[in-house]
Design a protein around this motif. Sequence first.
Motif: not given
Length: 352
Positions: A30, A97, A57, A9, A7, A61, A312, A93, A80, A16-18
């Motif tokens: 994604h 994490a 966040i 982050i 995963l 996620v 991410a 982030g 992260a 803001t990405s995961a």
Amino acid sequence: MPAPLVLGIETSCDETSAAVLRAPRTVLGHVILSQDVHALYGGVVPEIASRQHLTAIDDVVAGALREAGVGLHDIDVIAATAGPGLIGALLVGLTYAKALAFALERPLVAVHHMEAHLFATELEHESAHPPFIGLLVSGGHTMLVWVPEWGTYELLGETRDDAAGEAFDKVAKILGLGYPGGPAIQRVAADGDPRAFAFPRPMLSGGQTPDDPDYFAFSFSGLKTSVLTRVRELEQSGELDARRADVAASFQAAVVDVLVAKVMRAVEARQCNRVVLGGGVAASRALRDSLTAALGGGELYAPSARLATDNAAMIARAGLFHYEQGDLAPLSVTARADLPFPGLARLTAVGV
Ligand code: KG4
Ligand code: ZN
């Protein structure tokens, strides 16, 4: 045993990405949420960025996990971004994490954002692996690196002032185009003449030799001032609207000329004609076209627009590499706005 699930982050700036990555390079889920609010201010406002990361966040996620069709307990490794970036944004982030790693009892990897940009291209092009010359061009950094193998980086040159992306953003602002500036300039430049204005090619003139300390270095601040001066003249004579596309195209050509020339110096110095681009400016069509032409039979690898800018998936990919190296972070790890690039050594000898 199935390949590990990572995963990733990312919250270093205004995305803001995961992402959920199945080793070695299958992106199963994604989500990238761009904070459009900063366009109102013509640039990223750090306090607003942190607050928006905090609001988003959880859902980001959850979205990446849903898309991947996995649950939190299926994740084997949590990676992260720990820096560089905006400290308040990074903390969101990384702290998230750390909490996940603690609660799930999974290993944590603290990722360097710029190293991750180097890994982004490899997610889409299996051949984008070392040895290669890397050009990292983002909103905050401009770095030319020689990568003999993953984890070993030689910094050939970097910017002395503004980053390449920063120059695009500042010139876009001067021209009254929106933020982020790179895509806006690219759009407007399509209707302009790149030879209309002879803007300077900084750090390229004056018969530089490989022993010159500026041989691989960049500087974009003077170019920006030169554009500003010209735009003021055009404003005064009432010609700006008619010439905006020409200014944009000429500025873009100046930046691209410098980037391409420095990459070609590195190609020569390290006798390696495989080049990998990373960072938001890698999305530039003009840069890609010009580099392809300059490299001739060489190999150019550039990420798709989605993986060129902050995301991410690249954090998960870089995190996987460090996980495999046994390079894990303790839960006491903290975010650093100026995190040093792991494995990076400064140029000692040009060696051409
Ligand atoms: O890597 P990135 O998403 O964020 C940072 O880590 O800084 O890069 C963002 C930068 C911005 O400065 C943006 O103007 C630039 O990448 N950019 C471009 C293009 N698309 C994005 N610059 C030139 N041409 C583009 N097409
Ligand atoms: Zn970035």
